[in-house]
Design a protein around this motif. Structure first.
Motif, PDB file in Angstrom:
ATOM      1  N   THR A 234       0.842  -1.196   0.000  1.00 35.72           N
ATOM      2  CA  THR A 234       0.000   0.000   0.000  1.00 35.72           C
ATOM      3  C   THR A 234       0.879   1.248   0.000  1.00 35.72           C
ATOM      4  O   THR A 234       0.593   2.233   0.679  1.00 35.72           O
ATOM      5  CB  THR A 234      -0.940   0.014   1.212  1.00 35.72           C
ATOM      6  OG1 THR A 234      -0.148  -0.156   2.381  1.00 35.72           O
ATOM      7  CG2 THR A 234      -1.955  -1.109   1.134  1.00 35.72           C
ATOM      8  N   MET A 235       1.955   1.157  -0.784  1.00 34.12           N
ATOM      9  CA  MET A 235       2.826   2.324  -0.949  1.00 34.12           C
ATOM     10  C   MET A 235       3.106   2.531  -2.431  1.00 34.12           C
ATOM     11  O   MET A 235       3.062   1.582  -3.216  1.00 34.12           O
ATOM     12  CB  MET A 235       4.161   2.097  -0.228  1.00 34.12           C
ATOM     13  CG  MET A 235       4.020   2.033   1.283  1.00 34.12           C
ATOM     14  SD  MET A 235       5.625   1.940   2.076  1.00 34.12           S
ATOM     15  CE  MET A 235       6.054   0.277   1.663  1.00 34.12           C
ATOM     16  N   ILE A 254      -3.283   3.468 -10.053  1.00 33.44           N
ATOM     17  CA  ILE A 254      -2.293   3.823  -9.030  1.00 33.44           C
ATOM     18  C   ILE A 254      -2.853   4.889  -8.096  1.00 33.44           C
ATOM     19  O   ILE A 254      -3.467   5.860  -8.538  1.00 33.44           O
ATOM     20  CB  ILE A 254      -0.979   4.272  -9.706  1.00 33.44           C
ATOM     21  CG1 ILE A 254      -0.365   3.054 -10.407  1.00 33.44           C
ATOM     22  CG2 ILE A 254      -0.003   4.876  -8.690  1.00 33.44           C
ATOM     23  CD1 ILE A 254       0.927   3.311 -11.109  1.00 33.44           C
ATOM     24  N   LEU A 255      -2.655   4.673  -6.820  1.00 32.96           N
ATOM     25  CA  LEU A 255      -3.110   5.611  -5.810  1.00 32.96           C
ATOM     26  C   LEU A 255      -2.145   6.810  -5.808  1.00 32.96           C
ATOM     27  O   LEU A 255      -0.930   6.614  -5.705  1.00 32.96           O
ATOM     28  CB  LEU A 255      -3.106   4.886  -4.454  1.00 32.96           C
ATOM     29  CG  LEU A 255      -3.935   5.395  -3.287  1.00 32.96           C
ATOM     30  CD1 LEU A 255      -3.331   6.642  -2.690  1.00 32.96           C
ATOM     31  CD2 LEU A 255      -5.393   5.590  -3.626  1.00 32.96           C
ATOM     32  N   ALA A 256      -2.691   7.998  -5.915  1.00 32.80           N
ATOM     33  CA  ALA A 256      -1.842   9.198  -5.973  1.00 32.80           C
ATOM     34  C   ALA A 256      -1.384   9.554  -4.557  1.00 32.80           C
ATOM     35  O   ALA A 256      -2.020  10.340  -3.860  1.00 32.80           O
ATOM     36  CB  ALA A 256      -2.613  10.350  -6.603  1.00 32.80           C
ATOM     37  N   ARG A 260       4.389  10.289  -2.135  1.00 28.58           N
ATOM     38  CA  ARG A 260       4.961  10.252  -3.487  1.00 28.58           C
ATOM     39  C   ARG A 260       5.140  11.669  -4.029  1.00 28.58           C
ATOM     40  O   ARG A 260       6.216  12.044  -4.499  1.00 28.58           O
ATOM     41  CB  ARG A 260       4.020   9.451  -4.404  1.00 28.58           C
ATOM     42  CG  ARG A 260       4.423   9.404  -5.877  1.00 28.58           C
ATOM     43  CD  ARG A 260       3.311   8.736  -6.697  1.00 28.58           C
ATOM     44  NE  ARG A 260       3.687   8.624  -8.101  1.00 28.58           N
ATOM     45  CZ  ARG A 260       3.575   9.604  -8.990  1.00 28.58           C
ATOM     46  NH1 ARG A 260       3.129  10.803  -8.609  1.00 28.58           N
ATOM     47  NH2 ARG A 260       3.946   9.425 -10.241  1.00 28.58           N
ATOM     48  N   ASP A 261       4.083  12.462  -3.925  1.00 29.92           N
ATOM     49  CA  ASP A 261       4.143  13.832  -4.418  1.00 29.92           C
ATOM     50  C   ASP A 261       5.208  14.642  -3.671  1.00 29.92           C
ATOM     51  O   ASP A 261       5.944  15.427  -4.280  1.00 29.92           O
ATOM     52  CB  ASP A 261       2.763  14.494  -4.266  1.00 29.92           C
ATOM     53  CG  ASP A 261       2.756  15.911  -4.795  1.00 29.92           C
ATOM     54  OD1 ASP A 261       2.722  16.072  -6.021  1.00 29.92           O
ATOM     55  OD2 ASP A 261       2.813  16.856  -3.980  1.00 29.92           O
ATOM     56  N   GLY A 300       4.919   6.134   1.463  1.00 34.69           N
ATOM     57  CA  GLY A 300       3.541   6.227   1.952  1.00 34.69           C
ATOM     58  C   GLY A 300       3.518   6.812   3.355  1.00 34.69           C
ATOM     59  O   GLY A 300       4.550   6.843   4.025  1.00 34.69           O
ATOM     60  N   THR A 301       2.353   7.252   3.782  1.00 33.78           N
ATOM     61  CA  THR A 301       2.232   7.910   5.081  1.00 33.78           C
ATOM     62  C   THR A 301       2.690   7.024   6.238  1.00 33.78           C
ATOM     63  O   THR A 301       3.349   7.497   7.165  1.00 33.78           O
ATOM     64  CB  THR A 301       0.773   8.352   5.309  1.00 33.78           C
ATOM     65  OG1 THR A 301       0.478   9.353   4.340  1.00 33.78           O
ATOM     66  CG2 THR A 301       0.554   8.915   6.695  1.00 33.78           C
ATOM     67  N   ALA A 302       2.326   5.744   6.185  1.00 39.11           N
ATOM     68  CA  ALA A 302       2.633   4.864   7.316  1.00 39.11           C
ATOM     69  C   ALA A 302       4.138   4.814   7.585  1.00 39.11           C
ATOM     70  O   ALA A 302       4.590   5.024   8.705  1.00 39.11           O
ATOM     71  CB  ALA A 302       2.086   3.468   7.063  1.00 39.11           C
TER      72      ALA A 302
END
Ligand SMILES: *Cc1c(COP(=O)(O)O)cnc(C)c1O
Length: 354
Positions: A234-235, A254-256, A260-261, A300-302
């Motif tokens: 989930t990254m 793809i999850l934005a 990543r940004d 990713g946030t985690a």
């Protein structure tokens, strides 16, 4: 922070915070004292309230339970040395939540309700934002169908909630990944770009199979040919090959990611060469074989940055260079941590003060 005028606030009689061992937090095991709730009924968001964290009452016919009519977000709050609490880029999460909402026939959530909820809840539970190094307060906003109707159709009633939980460092160690060439997470035209419940349940089984073989997580490939790399668990996933930062371009599979940004923004600001494009499995494997794959990591946030130490593909494991040698991912991780903790300039205005 000033609470919305029409928000009902009921505080817990006795905080649970004394029972928490902040030196030793397990992800997702303890939740903070309070939760935020709002209802969408008759085409309007109403009944805004904060109350002690507790079990929900929900219709057994709710489409959230049967069809995955639910969406969520994940973001984090950090405590600075002076005790102030900051959330990292929360404006991006409401933007993304509303993209997920449209895809799932759910009402968009007005920004003012989201920010009032976030500000008030975090203000009340600010003691839950941990101070120990590497820790933060994970914030989980979510919306789900609250219809009492088992048919398949766009739902009419919804609940928006926020719960929070203190977390430690998510991946303590670099990860071993397996490039998946049978199962898929998302397909073109599907809902892969949304954080909707129904994308995540089916991804657990393939990940479990990989874990039984000694990998920590999967690298997903495209649903048509398994030829292109998409994400890692989930990254979002990134590679440094021949000095260039390379990552799959966004699309509906793809999850934005906001991490990543942030990573791409910093890389460009530092003058790194960045490529957002289709990334072939074959080119990553070739680079690994030829010693040109300098770095690989999930974003990713985690975890913020999860270094990848080994990539498994078609039965062969490719070992990557030692984590200490990785210039870009170490620098970007340090910089993001420093920005979040107020130790580096917040040049792009990413911090939101509670
Ligand atoms: C949440 C998520 C990410 C990372 O997004 P961030 O905004 O950086 O936390 C990446 N991929 C998937 C599938 C996700 O669900």
């Amino acid at each position: 922070m000033i609470a919305t005028e029409n928000m009902d606030i009921k505080k817990i009689a006795q905080s649970k915070i004394g029972q928490v061992d902040f030196q030793n937090i397990q992800f997702g095991k303890v939740y903070s004292d309070h939760q935020f709730m709002a209802d969408y009924v008759d085409g309007q968001w109403k009944n805004l309230k904060i109350e002690p964290y507790e079990l929900l009452q929900i219709s057994p016919a709710s489409p959230a339970l049967h069809y995955g009519i639910s969406i969520f977000e994940g973001l984090k709050a950090y405590k600075h040395d002076n005790g102030d609490v900051f959330v990292f880029r929360p404006d991006k999460n409401i933007e993304r939540l509303n993209k997920s909402a449209i895809r799932m026939c759910m009402p968009e959530l007005p920004e003012n309700i989201y920010f009032d909820a976030l500000n008030t809840l975090l203000d009340i539970d600010r003691d839950w934002v941990p101070e120990v190094e590497g820790t933060s307060l994970y914030i989980r906003p979510f919306v789900f169908s609250n219809d009492d109707y088992i048919g398949i159709r766009p739902s009419q009633d919804f609940k928006f909630m926020i719960i929070t939980c203190p977390v430690g460092a998510y991946y303590a160690k670099p990860v071993k990944v397996k490039i998946e060439n049978h199962f898929v997470r998302a397909v073109e035209g599907g809902s892969g770009f949304c954080k909707t419940g129904c994308n995540y349940g089916p991804a657990i089984y393939p990940a479990k199979l990989a874990q039984e073989k000694g990998y920590d997580q999967l690298v997903w490939t495209d649903g048509k040919e398994h030829k292109y790399i998409e994400e890692s668990g989930t990254m979002n996933v990134m590679f440094v090959i021949d000095g260039k930062l390379i990552t799959p371009a966004l699309g509906d599979t793809i999850l934005a990611g906001i991490t990543r940004d942030s990573v791409l923004t910093l890389a460009r600001d530092w003058g790194y060469e960045v490529e957002e494009r289709k990334v072939e499995v074959a080119e990553v494997i070739a680079a690994a074989k030829e010693g040109r794959l300098q770095e690989a990591f999930g974003a990713g946030t985690a975890a913020t940055i999860a270094h990848i130490e080994m990539i498994g593909y078609e039965g062969t494991d490719y070992q990557l260079p030692a984590v200490e040698e990785r210039e870009f991912s170490n620098k970007v991780l340090k910089t993001l941590d420093d920005i979040k903790l107020g130790k580096a300039e917040d040049k792009f205005n990413w911090l939101h003060k509670i």
